[in-house]
Design an enzyme around this catalytic site. Structure first.
Site, PDB file in Angstrom:
ATOM      1  N   LYS A  82     -10.253   0.024  -1.757  1.00 34.92           N
ATOM      2  CA  LYS A  82     -10.084  -0.247  -0.334  1.00 34.92           C
ATOM      3  C   LYS A  82     -10.489   0.992   0.449  1.00 34.92           C
ATOM      4  O   LYS A  82      -9.981   2.084   0.208  1.00 34.92           O
ATOM      5  CB  LYS A  82      -8.632  -0.619  -0.016  1.00 34.92           C
ATOM      6  CG  LYS A  82      -8.364  -0.812   1.479  1.00 34.92           C
ATOM      7  CD  LYS A  82      -6.925  -1.250   1.745  1.00 34.92           C
ATOM      8  CE  LYS A  82      -6.596  -1.269   3.230  1.00 34.92           C
ATOM      9  NZ  LYS A  82      -5.211  -1.733   3.510  1.00 34.92           N
ATOM     10  N   LYS A 101      -7.068   3.241  -2.766  1.00 31.76           N
ATOM     11  CA  LYS A 101      -7.418   3.250  -1.343  1.00 31.76           C
ATOM     12  C   LYS A 101      -7.698   4.679  -0.886  1.00 31.76           C
ATOM     13  O   LYS A 101      -7.007   5.613  -1.292  1.00 31.76           O
ATOM     14  CB  LYS A 101      -6.259   2.629  -0.559  1.00 31.76           C
ATOM     15  CG  LYS A 101      -6.387   2.627   0.951  1.00 31.76           C
ATOM     16  CD  LYS A 101      -5.172   1.915   1.562  1.00 31.76           C
ATOM     17  CE  LYS A 101      -5.084   2.082   3.064  1.00 31.76           C
ATOM     18  NZ  LYS A 101      -3.880   1.432   3.631  1.00 31.76           N
ATOM     19  N   ASP A 161       0.870  -1.180   0.000  1.00 27.86           N
ATOM     20  CA  ASP A 161       0.000   0.000   0.000  1.00 27.86           C
ATOM     21  C   ASP A 161       0.909   1.232   0.000  1.00 27.86           C
ATOM     22  O   ASP A 161       1.581   1.496   0.998  1.00 27.86           O
ATOM     23  CB  ASP A 161      -0.876   0.042   1.256  1.00 27.86           C
ATOM     24  CG  ASP A 161      -1.998  -0.988   1.257  1.00 27.86           C
ATOM     25  OD1 ASP A 161      -1.896  -1.978   0.514  1.00 27.86           O
ATOM     26  OD2 ASP A 161      -2.950  -0.811   2.036  1.00 27.86           O
TER      27      ASP A 161
END
Length: 245
Positions: free
Chosen positions: A209, A180, A116
């Site tokens: 996400k 995300k 991430d």
């Protein structure tokens, strides 16, 4: 003196997987929506041990930890389905592309299954979308060349809706695995509106996400309805308990 309140909560929690029915929410087992997360500066081995034990018992999608703990988590979770996710350029995104490349490669070498990374919000604000795209392409290739997953953190609290859309359009072209919403360290976290905007813009080949400030099943349910297929949370245990009542 270290604030230990969050750590103490983790230490007190011991859960047995037999307590949980693997019910579905949408098309997935509910537990598989979660990246069970501990990214605090004060993380200790005991915190990470508890995180991994909970993730094993709940069979979450992953644990999400700082790179310091990747190799350790990989070993602890080696006989499970739980993946290890590491953060890169976290939480500010302004360490520069070369540093992000180094961090990503180190995390992958240590056993990370997913990365991430935080994009450079300053570049977004300045309209440097060619740089945003270049960074996304390079880091996505590094992960995909090793058959590992990658998620791009937008940090939406600092972006306009139009800037979120522009980043999501780049992702639609580059095709990281996920985009995300947030780091959880910004001024606010995930919103249903942003999740829907990201999913509608990025399309079917890029997942979303939702992360940051998610503490209840009601919130998770709305995020999933808006298009999220992964949830980043430190409150995973409590949320799954609520879901199974």
């Amino acid at each position: 003196v270290r604030s230990s309140a969050a750590s103490d909560v983790y230490k007190r929690q011991v859960y047995n997987i037999s307590r949980y029915r693997q019910k579905q929410e949408g098309n997935m087992e509910f537990n598989k929506y979660f990246d069970h997360t501990f990214l605090k500066a004060f993380a200790t081995k005991q915190d990470i041990d508890t995180l991994c034990q909970q993730a094993k018992e709940l069979n979450t999608a992953s644990v999400c930890v700082n790179e310091e703990w990747v190799a350790y988590c990989k070993n602890v979770l080696k006989d499970t389905e739980v993946k290890v996710c590491s953060v890169v350029g976290f939480p500010l995104g302004q360490c520069g592309l070369n540093t992000k490349i180094y961090e990503a490669k180190e995390a992958l070498k240590d056993g990370a299954d997913e990365i991430d990374y935080v994009l450079n919000v300053g570049d977004v604000k300045m309209g440097n979308f060619d740089k945003i795209k270049e960074e996304m392409e390079i880091l996505t290739k590094i992960c995909h060349d090793q058959h590992k997953g990658i998620k791009v953190i937008f940090e939406n609290c600092y972006l306009t809706k139009e800037e979120i859309k522009k980043c999501a359009k780049i992702a639609k072209e580059v095709k990281p695995d996920f985009i995300k919403t947030s780091t959880g360290f910004g001024t606010s976290g995930a919103t249903v509106e942003d999740v829907k905007l990201m999913k509608d813009t990025a399309g079917k080949n890029v997942e979303v996400k939702a992360a940051g400030g998610i503490h209840s099943y009601a919130e998770v349910k709305e995020m999933i309805k808006a298009g999220a297929t992964r949830i980043g949370a430190s409150a995973t245990v409590q949320i799954i308990e609520e879901f199974n009542r």
